[in-house]
Design a protein around this motif. Structure first.
Motif, mmCIF file in Angstrom:
data_model
loop_
_atom_site.group_PDB
_atom_site.id
_atom_site.type_symbol
_atom_site.label_atom_id
_atom_site.label_comp_id
_atom_site.label_asym_id
_atom_site.label_seq_id
_atom_site.Cartn_x
_atom_site.Cartn_y
_atom_site.Cartn_z
ATOM 1 N N TYR A 109 -6.392 -2.201 -6.061
ATOM 2 C CA TYR A 109 -6.778 -1.440 -7.255
ATOM 3 C C TYR A 109 -6.343 0.002 -7.222
ATOM 4 O O TYR A 109 -6.213 0.617 -8.019
ATOM 5 C CB TYR A 109 -8.161 -1.626 -7.718
ATOM 6 C CG TYR A 109 -9.349 -1.080 -6.739
ATOM 7 C CD1 TYR A 109 -9.415 0.060 -6.589
ATOM 8 C CD2 TYR A 109 -9.495 -2.074 -5.487
ATOM 9 C CE1 TYR A 109 -10.597 0.726 -5.547
ATOM 10 C CE2 TYR A 109 -10.461 -1.533 -4.581
ATOM 11 C CZ TYR A 109 -11.029 -0.066 -4.702
ATOM 12 O OH TYR A 109 -11.870 0.263 -3.744
ATOM 13 N N LYS A 110 -6.289 0.479 -5.846
ATOM 14 C CA LYS A 110 -6.139 1.785 -5.642
ATOM 15 C C LYS A 110 -4.840 2.537 -6.149
ATOM 16 O O LYS A 110 -4.850 3.619 -6.828
ATOM 17 C CB LYS A 110 -6.336 2.284 -4.034
ATOM 18 C CG LYS A 110 -7.655 2.199 -3.384
ATOM 19 C CD LYS A 110 -7.791 2.732 -1.971
ATOM 20 C CE LYS A 110 -8.874 2.798 -1.492
ATOM 21 N NZ LYS A 110 -9.067 3.138 -0.179
ATOM 22 N N PHE A 111 -3.870 1.503 -6.264
ATOM 23 C CA PHE A 111 -2.536 1.835 -6.676
ATOM 24 C C PHE A 111 -1.934 1.000 -7.709
ATOM 25 O O PHE A 111 -1.081 1.478 -8.362
ATOM 26 C CB PHE A 111 -1.594 1.313 -5.319
ATOM 27 C CG PHE A 111 -2.028 2.041 -4.010
ATOM 28 C CD1 PHE A 111 -1.970 3.421 -3.890
ATOM 29 C CD2 PHE A 111 -2.569 1.233 -3.126
ATOM 30 C CE1 PHE A 111 -2.154 4.004 -2.719
ATOM 31 C CE2 PHE A 111 -2.960 2.003 -1.701
ATOM 32 C CZ PHE A 111 -2.907 3.362 -1.586
ATOM 33 N N PRO A 136 7.587 -1.124 -6.127
ATOM 34 C CA PRO A 136 6.085 -1.132 -6.426
ATOM 35 C C PRO A 136 5.986 -1.445 -7.834
ATOM 36 O O PRO A 136 6.857 -1.095 -8.818
ATOM 37 C CB PRO A 136 5.641 0.393 -6.187
ATOM 38 C CG PRO A 136 6.976 1.209 -6.116
ATOM 39 C CD PRO A 136 8.233 0.498 -5.598
ATOM 40 N N ILE A 137 5.057 -2.401 -8.108
ATOM 41 C CA ILE A 137 4.761 -2.536 -9.589
ATOM 42 C C ILE A 137 3.295 -2.183 -9.972
ATOM 43 O O ILE A 137 2.446 -2.570 -9.115
ATOM 44 C CB ILE A 137 4.550 -4.229 -9.817
ATOM 45 C CG1 ILE A 137 6.149 -4.860 -9.562
ATOM 46 C CG2 ILE A 137 4.131 -4.455 -11.249
ATOM 47 C CD1 ILE A 137 6.198 -6.209 -9.597
ATOM 48 N N ASP A 138 3.171 -0.911 -10.701
ATOM 49 C CA ASP A 138 2.063 -0.162 -10.766
ATOM 50 C C ASP A 138 1.157 -0.673 -11.829
ATOM 51 O O ASP A 138 -0.172 -0.173 -12.058
ATOM 52 C CB ASP A 138 2.356 1.391 -11.026
ATOM 53 C CG ASP A 138 3.094 1.881 -9.962
ATOM 54 O OD1 ASP A 138 2.895 1.409 -8.992
ATOM 55 O OD2 ASP A 138 4.044 2.644 -10.197
ATOM 56 N N ILE A 139 1.416 -1.389 -12.871
ATOM 57 C CA ILE A 139 0.626 -2.044 -14.011
ATOM 58 C C ILE A 139 0.869 -3.558 -13.994
ATOM 59 O O ILE A 139 2.230 -4.032 -13.836
ATOM 60 C CB ILE A 139 1.074 -1.425 -15.210
ATOM 61 C CG1 ILE A 139 0.801 0.089 -15.147
ATOM 62 C CG2 ILE A 139 0.261 -2.198 -16.335
ATOM 63 C CD1 ILE A 139 1.424 0.686 -16.476
ATOM 64 N N VAL A 140 -0.149 -4.266 -13.907
ATOM 65 C CA VAL A 140 0.082 -5.711 -13.974
ATOM 66 C C VAL A 140 -0.975 -6.241 -15.266
ATOM 67 O O VAL A 140 -2.318 -5.809 -15.461
ATOM 68 C CB VAL A 140 -0.601 -6.367 -12.720
ATOM 69 C CG1 VAL A 140 -0.680 -7.984 -13.082
ATOM 70 C CG2 VAL A 140 0.346 -6.178 -11.683
ATOM 71 N N GLU A 145 8.686 -1.603 5.257
ATOM 72 C CA GLU A 145 9.015 -2.981 4.988
ATOM 73 C C GLU A 145 9.471 -3.385 3.563
ATOM 74 O O GLU A 145 10.443 -3.997 3.485
ATOM 75 C CB GLU A 145 7.670 -3.940 5.339
ATOM 76 C CG GLU A 145 7.424 -4.131 6.607
ATOM 77 C CD GLU A 145 6.352 -5.071 6.722
ATOM 78 O OE1 GLU A 145 6.371 -6.390 6.424
ATOM 79 O OE2 GLU A 145 5.077 -4.779 7.245
ATOM 80 N N ALA A 146 8.928 -2.580 2.655
ATOM 81 C CA ALA A 146 9.256 -2.597 1.346
ATOM 82 C C ALA A 146 10.641 -2.316 1.241
ATOM 83 O O ALA A 146 11.592 -2.867 0.385
ATOM 84 C CB ALA A 146 8.409 -1.730 0.259
ATOM 85 N N ARG A 176 0.900 -1.082 -0.070
ATOM 86 C CA ARG A 176 -0.094 0.285 -0.076
ATOM 87 C C ARG A 176 0.956 1.257 -0.057
ATOM 88 O O ARG A 176 1.777 1.441 0.846
ATOM 89 C CB ARG A 176 -0.673 -0.202 1.180
ATOM 90 C CG ARG A 176 -1.955 -1.219 1.155
ATOM 91 C CD ARG A 176 -2.734 -1.538 2.482
ATOM 92 N NE ARG A 176 -1.611 -2.088 3.279
ATOM 93 C CZ ARG A 176 -1.839 -2.726 4.508
ATOM 94 N NH1 ARG A 176 -3.209 -2.647 4.968
ATOM 95 N NH2 ARG A 176 -0.816 -3.386 5.218
ATOM 96 N N ARG A 177 0.801 2.044 -1.196
ATOM 97 C CA ARG A 177 1.802 3.156 -1.159
ATOM 98 C C ARG A 177 1.479 4.297 -0.184
ATOM 99 O O ARG A 177 2.223 5.169 -0.056
ATOM 100 C CB ARG A 177 1.492 3.996 -2.611
ATOM 101 C CG ARG A 177 2.198 3.160 -3.585
ATOM 102 C CD ARG A 177 1.940 1.588 -4.013
ATOM 103 N NE ARG A 177 2.188 0.978 -5.470
ATOM 104 C CZ ARG A 177 2.106 -0.155 -5.896
ATOM 105 N NH1 ARG A 177 1.636 -1.160 -4.992
ATOM 106 N NH2 ARG A 177 2.328 -0.520 -6.869
#
Length: 505
Positions: free
Chosen positions: A138-140, A94-98, A86-87, A77-78
């Motif tokens: 989905y928010k991020f 972060p991976i923003d597009i899947v 933790e990241a 969660r961004r």
């Protein structure tokens, strides 16, 4: 900070263009195996997931993306400080597009040539996990599961940012996609392993919104793979009522002998016949009730040729359906601008469940796939049927099976001459069918009759006898069967019990 787009697709339609554009917009591309290869081969910078994670694909590709660095990048969660710490601690970016679509299990499972192991190997594991993770966050994260989504998504991305509304729509579509996929797998396993049905899983993709339902104030949709079975070659789009009547017509005509024709109105037959050629079969079928046939559906089980096409153009028909048409016949039939011309592509399934909504749930039953053969017949009267009567009785039984209860059908020379459908009283169905036969000039003397259920009293059988019927086929099973048999003997009527009831509601 780097921005990542993860791509892993079975259907590679448009994937190179998608990866290229995302790369141009500042995204580093991560991709699996064959997806990475096709992207790299087209000169788009791409990192294979195994290189990114430092862990190779194993077990012939069964494990590719199931790694904390991948799922952590999707699920973090961004806006959560704990997640961010933790990241950083675990080197998760972060991976923003899947962008993921799944192994083609829906196609493979329908192929009878594919063995069990092949079907199992086409069950995707990592893909659904990636899709569900991205959808949950989905928010991020934007999740794409269909090549048809690429163009509009990239256009929005090029403007600077993907809106929350778009992400919500993509996430909903993604969960619907994995739900459909899992439904097919669960249903297949139950069937393949002969397990008792634990749940009713109905999950069909909406194909079209129809103009309206049974009536103009009702909404209607068509789902699933209906158009695998039927192709509309000409005319207006099919309506809800068209589809219901079309299926009823084809189910009936497919159960008749070759060179047969059925005419349907409101799911009931208003004509049916078997002959030596289709033109004669149609002419005989039409003679049963030419008034009701107006605006009906005609289905045949052989190729339509020129002579029949010309005859079919004589009256208004909503639909004509056949397994094939000659070019000349198709040209003739196409002269009617709005009439639908439909081709039957393949045999209709016989193992489906019939579903009706009830308060709080569903009522389901097997499709009535019952068939009768002469070994099922119980000849219960003194007089026995002739060969000609027997052929007519078998024909009448099929027509009656496809007629709404209570149903009585009169037949003569392998053509229906009177149909009584959907009456609350069986004797009323007998009277209506006889009245319709006489109205259209048919002689009932020497005809045969079929009843979809037993006669509760002898009066129904007597009504048939008084109308000239020489033999009757019915299930039997009434507590008053002896009275009905005695009445038949007194009227010198031959009667067969089948032991099979064919109520249709």
């Amino acid at each position: 900070m780097k921005r990542f787009a993860l791509i892993s697709v079975s259907d590679k339609t448009g994937v190179v263009q998608f990866a290229k554009k995302a790369n141009e917009l500042g995204y580093d591309i991560l991709a699996t195996g064959k997806t990475a290869k096709i992207i790299n081969d087209n000169n788009v910078n791409c990192t294979e997931v195994s290189d990114y994670t430092g862990f190779p694909e194993i077990f012939a590709g069964r494990v590719k993306t199931l790694q904390p660095s991948v799922f952590g990048g999707i699920l973090m969660r961004r806006d959560n400080e704990s997640d961010i710490r933790e990241a950083e601690k675990n080197n998760v970016l972060p991976i923003d597009i899947v962008c993921v679509n799944l192994y083609p299990f829906p196609q493979v499972v329908k192929d009878p040539e594919k063995d069990l192991q092949t079907k199992i190997e086409n069950i995707d594991i990592g893909g659904p996990s990636l899709i569900r993770a991205a959808s949950k966050n989905y928010k991020f994260v934007s999740v794409l599961t269909d090549p048809s989504q690429y163009e509009s998504f990239l256009a929005e991305l090029e403007k600077g940012e993907i809106s929350l509304n778009t992400k919500e729509k993509l996430a909903a579509a993604a969960f619907a996609y994995t739900s459909y996929y899992d439904t097919l797998i669960a249903n297949y396993f139950e069937k393949e392993f002969h397990l008792p049905m634990q749940a009713i899983r109905l999950n069909y993709c909406v194909k079209d919104e129809l103009r309206y339902g049974e009536n103009p104030h009702q909404k209607a949709f068509i789902t699933g793979e209906f158009y695998d079975y039927f192709s509309v070659l000409h005319g207006k789009e099919l309506s809800y009522n068209n589809i219901i009547d079309l299926v009823a017509a084809v189910e009936l005509v497919n159960e008749l002998e070759p060179v047969s024709c059925a005419i349907i109105k409101h799911t009931n037959p208003c004509g049916a016949a078997t002959s030596d050629n289709l033109l004669d079969a149609y002419t005989k079928a039409l003679s049963c009730d030419p008034v009701s046939a107006f605006g009906g559906i005609v289905a045949v089980n052989e190729t339509i040729e020129k002579d029949l096409a010309e005859k079919l153009n004589d009256i208004f028909l909503e639909i004509i359906c056949a397994p094939a048409y000659t070019d000349e016949a198709l040209e003739i039939l196409s002269r009617k601008k709005n009439r639908r011309i439909v081709r039957i592509n393949k045999k209709l399934p016989s193992d489906e469940m019939l579903v009706k909504n009830i308060p709080g749930g569903l009522a389901l039953q097997d499709k009535d796939s019952s068939r009768i053969t002469e070994k099922d017949f119980n000849y219960v009267t003194k007089r026995k049927v002739s060969h000609a009567e027997l052929e007519d009785l078998k024909f009448a039984w099929v027509i009656c099976k496809h007629t709404k209860s209570n149903a009585i059908v009169y037949v003569k020379d392998r053509k229906a001459i009177g149909v009584g459908a959907g009456q609350m009283s069986r004797i009323d169905s007998a009277k209506i069918a006889a009245s319709k036969a006489r109205e259209h000039g048919h002689d009932l003397v020497g005809s045969v009759a079929a009843s979809d259920a037993f006669f509760p009293f002898a009066d129904g059988l007597i009504e048939l006898a008084n109308n000239g019927v020489s033999s009757v086929i019915q299930p039997g099973g009434s507590v008053r069967d002896d009275e009905v048999i005695n009445a038949a003997n007194q009227k010198n009527i031959a009667m067969i019990f089948t032991g099979i009831r064919n109520f249709k509601h």
